[in-house]
Motif scaffolding. Sequence first.
Motif, mmCIF file in Angstrom:
data_model
loop_
_atom_site.group_PDB
_atom_site.id
_atom_site.type_symbol
_atom_site.label_atom_id
_atom_site.label_comp_id
_atom_site.label_asym_id
_atom_site.label_seq_id
_atom_site.Cartn_x
_atom_site.Cartn_y
_atom_site.Cartn_z
ATOM 1 N N ASN A 34 -51.822 -0.302 30.764
ATOM 2 C CA ASN A 34 -52.505 -0.571 32.034
ATOM 3 C C ASN A 34 -51.511 -0.840 33.161
ATOM 4 O OD1 ASN A 34 -51.748 -3.127 31.355
ATOM 5 N ND2 ASN A 34 -53.809 -3.878 30.944
ATOM 6 N N GLU A 35 -50.215 -0.781 32.837
ATOM 7 C CA GLU A 35 -49.197 -0.863 33.895
ATOM 8 C C GLU A 35 -48.604 0.524 34.084
ATOM 9 O OE1 GLU A 35 -46.234 -4.093 34.286
ATOM 10 O OE2 GLU A 35 -46.918 -4.668 32.302
ATOM 11 N N LYS A 47 -35.597 -14.479 36.832
ATOM 12 C CA LYS A 47 -34.189 -14.872 36.994
ATOM 13 C C LYS A 47 -33.512 -13.888 37.959
ATOM 14 C CE LYS A 47 -34.311 -16.079 32.026
ATOM 15 N NZ LYS A 47 -35.513 -15.375 31.562
ATOM 16 N N ASP A 276 -46.224 -10.863 21.534
ATOM 17 C CA ASP A 276 -46.916 -12.091 21.963
ATOM 18 C C ASP A 276 -48.315 -12.217 21.365
ATOM 19 O OD1 ASP A 276 -44.744 -12.514 23.614
ATOM 20 O OD2 ASP A 276 -45.889 -12.611 25.482
HETATM 21 C C1 LIG Z 1 -41.256 -13.924 33.758
HETATM 22 C C2 LIG Z 1 -40.974 -13.943 32.277
HETATM 23 C C3 LIG Z 1 -39.748 -14.420 31.816
HETATM 24 C C4 LIG Z 1 -39.476 -14.447 30.450
HETATM 25 N N1 LIG Z 1 -38.267 -14.916 30.025
HETATM 26 C C5 LIG Z 1 -37.984 -14.931 28.714
HETATM 27 C C6 LIG Z 1 -36.710 -15.388 28.257
HETATM 28 O O1 LIG Z 1 -35.855 -15.798 29.046
HETATM 29 N N2 LIG Z 1 -36.458 -15.368 26.925
HETATM 30 C C7 LIG Z 1 -37.376 -14.925 26.024
HETATM 31 O O2 LIG Z 1 -37.091 -14.929 24.817
HETATM 32 N N3 LIG Z 1 -38.602 -14.481 26.426
HETATM 33 C C8 LIG Z 1 -38.923 -14.478 27.742
HETATM 34 N N4 LIG Z 1 -40.153 -14.024 28.165
HETATM 35 C C9 LIG Z 1 -41.151 -13.617 27.159
HETATM 36 C C10 LIG Z 1 -41.033 -12.145 26.782
HETATM 37 O O3 LIG Z 1 -40.815 -11.350 27.903
HETATM 38 C C11 LIG Z 1 -42.335 -11.739 26.087
HETATM 39 O O4 LIG Z 1 -42.426 -12.506 24.913
HETATM 40 C C12 LIG Z 1 -42.381 -10.244 25.786
HETATM 41 O O5 LIG Z 1 -42.463 -9.507 26.973
HETATM 42 C C13 LIG Z 1 -43.584 -9.923 24.914
HETATM 43 O O6 LIG Z 1 -43.624 -8.547 24.695
HETATM 44 P P1 LIG Z 1 -44.998 -7.823 24.297
HETATM 45 O O7 LIG Z 1 -44.667 -6.387 24.147
HETATM 46 O O8 LIG Z 1 -45.649 -8.551 23.206
HETATM 47 O O9 LIG Z 1 -45.947 -8.017 25.570
HETATM 48 P P2 LIG Z 1 -45.752 -7.508 27.044
HETATM 49 O O10 LIG Z 1 -44.320 -7.304 27.363
HETATM 50 O O11 LIG Z 1 -46.541 -8.455 27.887
HETATM 51 O O12 LIG Z 1 -46.465 -6.076 27.069
HETATM 52 C C14 LIG Z 1 -47.849 -5.918 26.864
HETATM 53 C C15 LIG Z 1 -48.357 -4.800 27.749
HETATM 54 O O13 LIG Z 1 -49.663 -4.432 27.319
HETATM 55 C C16 LIG Z 1 -50.492 -4.232 28.456
HETATM 56 N N5 LIG Z 1 -51.896 -4.351 28.039
HETATM 57 C C17 LIG Z 1 -52.552 -5.484 27.680
HETATM 58 N N6 LIG Z 1 -53.817 -5.189 27.325
HETATM 59 C C18 LIG Z 1 -53.966 -3.852 27.465
HETATM 60 C C19 LIG Z 1 -55.051 -2.968 27.246
HETATM 61 N N7 LIG Z 1 -56.224 -3.391 26.779
HETATM 62 N N8 LIG Z 1 -54.874 -1.650 27.513
HETATM 63 C C20 LIG Z 1 -53.672 -1.195 27.969
HETATM 64 N N9 LIG Z 1 -52.605 -2.001 28.173
HETATM 65 C C21 LIG Z 1 -52.749 -3.305 27.919
HETATM 66 C C22 LIG Z 1 -50.004 -5.327 29.386
HETATM 67 O O14 LIG Z 1 -50.414 -5.129 30.709
HETATM 68 C C23 LIG Z 1 -48.498 -5.202 29.209
HETATM 69 O O15 LIG Z 1 -47.989 -4.194 30.028
HETATM 70 C C24 LIG Z 1 -40.462 -13.994 29.528
HETATM 71 C C25 LIG Z 1 -41.702 -13.527 29.996
HETATM 72 C C26 LIG Z 1 -41.960 -13.494 31.351
HETATM 73 C C27 LIG Z 1 -43.297 -12.998 31.847
#
Ligand SMILES: Cc1cc2nc3c(=O)[nH]c(=O)nc-3n(C[C@H](O)[C@H](O)[C@H](O)COP(=O)(O)OP(=O)(O)OC[C@H]3O[C@@H](n4cnc5c(N)ncnc54)[C@H](O)[C@@H]3O)c2cc1C
Length: 402
Positions: A34-35, A47, A276
């Motif tokens: 969705n992004e 940061k 996550d």
């Molecule tokens: C500002 C920030 C700073 C951070 N700093 C740190 C750090 O310093 N150290 C550290 O260890 N971790 C850090 N984190 C945490 C780390 O970035 C996350 O744990 C990581 O991004 C998780 O990855 P993910 O793929 O599970 O989810 P995400 O990276 O959130 O990706 C999930 C994607 O799925 C999309 N999505 C959701 N539902 C749907 C749907 N139904 N249909 C289509 N798309 C969908 C979302 O929009 C998103 O684009 C930080 C997070 C943020 C936001």
Amino acid sequence: MNRIVIVGAGQAAGWAVHTLRGQGFDGEIHVISNEEQVFYERPPLSKQVLSQEAEVESLNLFSHEQVNDFSVTWHKPDHAVKLDKADKTVHLESGKVLPYDKLLIATGSRARIPVSAWSSMQNVYTMRDIQDCQKLTEKFKSAEHIAVIGGGWIGLEIAATARKQGKQVEIFEYGSRLCARSVSPEVSDFLKHLHESNGTAIHLNATKLHLIETADHHVDVFDADIKLKQFDCVVVGAGAEIAKELAALAELDVKDGIVVNEYGQTSDVDIYAAGDVAIHPSLGYCIQSWANAQNQAISAAKSMLGEMTAYQDIPWLWSDQYQCNIQILGTYQPEKTHQVVIRKTTETQISFFYLDANQRLLNMIAVNDSKLIKLAKRWMASQRELDPAELQDPDFNLMKLK
Ligand SMILES: Cc1cc2nc3c(=O)[nH]c(=O)nc-3n(C[C@H](O)[C@H](O)[C@H](O)COP(=O)(O)OP(=O)(O)OC[C@H]3O[C@@H](n4cnc5c(N)ncnc54)[C@H](O)[C@@H]3O)c2cc1C
């Protein structure tokens, strides 16, 4: 198996695709995002990107050539709205219906806004994706007085970035200490001192916050009925909401996040989850960290291909605030902690060790000491017994304990 569908295109999804192709999977990979921006990492958003020391392009997990070579069929921007386990299909907001052989849910989490009215206020910001970061970066060009609601990692990083740009910053935290869910009171005190000594005001126990946006788009912050101050903008860093709704609707086993085994497999054998959104298999709760998203996804992707690979990583995450690189290894477990040892090598290098009754390391926080974290990973993996006196003594060379 011919088709793997992945929902989400963040850290976990990116590493899943990289692994699938790296392991020789030559079937179709469909990714729903969705992004518009895909396969990027979020840590620098609060940061280096917010402070304009790094460009958005630097967030890419892979080069454009690598992404092309993955041969992904993209569905973006689009939103997966429903899973049908019986038919093995994913339904998208656009009306498309995608059949899958195996499915990976990597939907991550969203910024939590504790009061729904705050979402519609023009000068109330959150920080989850590139667009959030771009909006806040633009606002920071003119804003002088900034309120940060939430004294967790992201709130503290944004506060530090703002202070480094010379802004007046105040942090409002609901709880009685900073980062209370993930660190001990000693570390909360360290963080409080770090921020206060850099000129940020911290208000703990801010349980009755109330915001009113003024006609000229400033934000008045109230504690119950008492107006505390007017700010140019408010940044909400009040934790994350796990994006587990697809799995819940499909009646997969879902608690705070999606329940998975050590292979990333959900209660449906053809559906996996990582990052996550997935509960850490041995800890029993979701870990929101860069390393967890990457490594859990790698093991889930291998397992999807039949090379069952257990995910057993010890949680590790980091945060950068002012001159401090703070790394957290393991999880804070007050009920199992028998002894806390603090080692202060210099004013800016300090480590906190949490030992169990057998003097084994349960959890550690190291400020500006990456080498020690690497060593501690080995201590934890081998369940090494440690001598608190050696840990505490800044003149004792811990590298001897390799
Ligand atoms: C500002 C920030 C700073 C951070 N700093 C740190 C750090 O310093 N150290 C550290 O260890 N971790 C850090 N984190 C945490 C780390 O970035 C996350 O744990 C990581 O991004 C998780 O990855 P993910 O793929 O599970 O989810 P995400 O990276 O959130 O990706 C999930 C994607 O799925 C999309 N999505 C959701 N539902 C749907 C749907 N139904 N249909 C289509 N798309 C969908 C979302 O929009 C998103 O684009 C930080 C997070 C943020 C936001």
